[in-house]
Design a protein around this motif. Sequence first.
Motif: not given
Length: 130
Positions: A78-79, A81-83, A85
């Motif tokens: 999740q982290v 994918k946020e960093a 995208p």
Amino acid sequence: ERIELCNKTIQPLLEAEILLIKEDLNITLEEMNILKPKYDKLNLKNLDYTKKKKTLIKQMILNKQIDRKNIDLEVVNQVFKEAYPEFIIFHNTFSEVRSSYKILSQKIDNLNRLSENIIGYILKIQSYFE
């Protein structure tokens, strides 16, 4: 005599099959030559993302966001994918290209193996009748 007749009958068929296999192999090799540069480029980019993910995991461990002994991959992903995208789109593209590359590689290996086996059989037939 029946076996000799059978071998004499099958030999030209096998020789014709070798030509068809070589033609199919040439077409497949051309497809591979077209795909390989794209695969290589995406594979390098994937290795880069893998390094970034490892670095992120180390950083998250140092920041006590995750436990070293029990890494929660869902949190890491999740982290990540946020960093990054753009990784999701990249990953889908890379998966498709990697799958095509693998299929072509397997087809090339199978055609080469089939050709070698048929040539071996032809040579056995020829040596029998010498």
